[in-house]
Motif scaffolding. Structure first.
Motif, PDB file in Angstrom:
ATOM      1  N   UNK A  48       0.818  -1.225   0.000  1.00  0.00           N
ATOM      2  CA  UNK A  48       0.000   0.000   0.000  1.00  0.00           C
ATOM      3  C   UNK A  48       0.845   1.266   0.000  1.00  0.00           C
ATOM      4  N   UNK A  49       1.945   1.209  -0.744  1.00  0.00           N
ATOM      5  CA  UNK A  49       2.775   2.409  -0.865  1.00  0.00           C
ATOM      6  C   UNK A  49       2.022   3.443  -1.690  1.00  0.00           C
ATOM      7  N   UNK A  50       2.093   4.682  -1.251  1.00  0.00           N
ATOM      8  CA  UNK A  50       1.371   5.767  -1.914  1.00  0.00           C
ATOM      9  C   UNK A  50       1.747   5.877  -3.390  1.00  0.00           C
ATOM     10  N   UNK A  51       3.033   5.699  -3.714  1.00  0.00           N
ATOM     11  CA  UNK A  51       3.446   5.832  -5.111  1.00  0.00           C
ATOM     12  C   UNK A  51       2.850   4.733  -5.985  1.00  0.00           C
ATOM     13  N   UNK A  52       2.707   3.530  -5.440  1.00  0.00           N
ATOM     14  CA  UNK A  52       2.088   2.438  -6.201  1.00  0.00           C
ATOM     15  C   UNK A  52       0.598   2.710  -6.423  1.00  0.00           C
ATOM     16  N   UNK A  53      -0.082   3.160  -5.381  1.00  0.00           N
ATOM     17  CA  UNK A  53      -1.511   3.460  -5.511  1.00  0.00           C
ATOM     18  C   UNK A  53      -1.742   4.618  -6.474  1.00  0.00           C
ATOM     19  N   UNK A  54      -0.890   5.619  -6.394  1.00  0.00           N
ATOM     20  CA  UNK A  54      -0.999   6.764  -7.301  1.00  0.00           C
ATOM     21  C   UNK A  54      -0.766   6.335  -8.746  1.00  0.00           C
ATOM     22  N   UNK A  55       0.192   5.431  -8.972  1.00  0.00           N
ATOM     23  CA  UNK A  55       0.453   4.929 -10.327  1.00  0.00           C
ATOM     24  C   UNK A  55      -0.761   4.177 -10.870  1.00  0.00           C
ATOM     25  N   UNK A  56      -1.402   3.382 -10.005  1.00  0.00           N
ATOM     26  CA  UNK A  56      -2.614   2.677 -10.431  1.00  0.00           C
ATOM     27  C   UNK A  56      -3.713   3.682 -10.779  1.00  0.00           C
ATOM     28  N   UNK A  57      -3.863   4.708  -9.957  1.00  0.00           N
ATOM     29  CA  UNK A  57      -4.884   5.728 -10.196  1.00  0.00           C
ATOM     30  C   UNK A  57      -4.601   6.478 -11.496  1.00  0.00           C
ATOM     31  N   UNK A  58      -3.340   6.814 -11.718  1.00  0.00           N
ATOM     32  CA  UNK A  58      -2.979   7.523 -12.949  1.00  0.00           C
ATOM     33  C   UNK A  58      -3.287   6.669 -14.174  1.00  0.00           C
ATOM     34  N   UNK A  59      -3.012   5.389 -14.075  1.00  0.00           N
ATOM     35  CA  UNK A  59      -3.279   4.483 -15.187  1.00  0.00           C
ATOM     36  C   UNK A  59      -4.770   4.447 -15.510  1.00  0.00           C
TER      37      UNK A  59
END
Length: 90
Positions: A48-59
């Motif tokens: 649940x790293x913020x950068x991973x979640x943000x990358x999923x959201x951006x995608x």
């Protein structure tokens, strides 16, 4: 034409679009989106790293999604993922 100055010291306010988008959803839909985001995070970003979640959201927001996921739903799900990214892990 100059854009209006919306900085807080000039009387404007900054709106978090993702939070506004989630708030505009019915409570049951919002709960479903958060639950789906939690499931996706567990599967694809278990730390649940913020950068991973943000990358999923951006995608999702950028259009990288399956044909079964319509754009509006993808955008709302991205907002839910961004909310998770901002939420401290417990």
């Amino acid at each position: 034409m100059q854009p209006a100055d919306t900085t807080p010291e000039h009387g404007g306010e900054v709106i978090d679009f993702d939070e506004a988008l989630l708030y505009a959803c019915a409570a049951d839909e919002r709960a479903d989106l958060i639950a789906e985001a939690e499931l996706l995070a567990g599967a694809f970003a278990p730390d649940r790293r913020a950068d991973e979640l943000e990358a999923m959201a951006m995608s999702l927001s950028a259009g990288t999604r399956t044909p079964a996921v319509e754009r509006a739903r993808a955008r709302r799900l991205a907002a839910a993922l961004r909310r998770l990214a901002k939420t401290p892990q417990t």
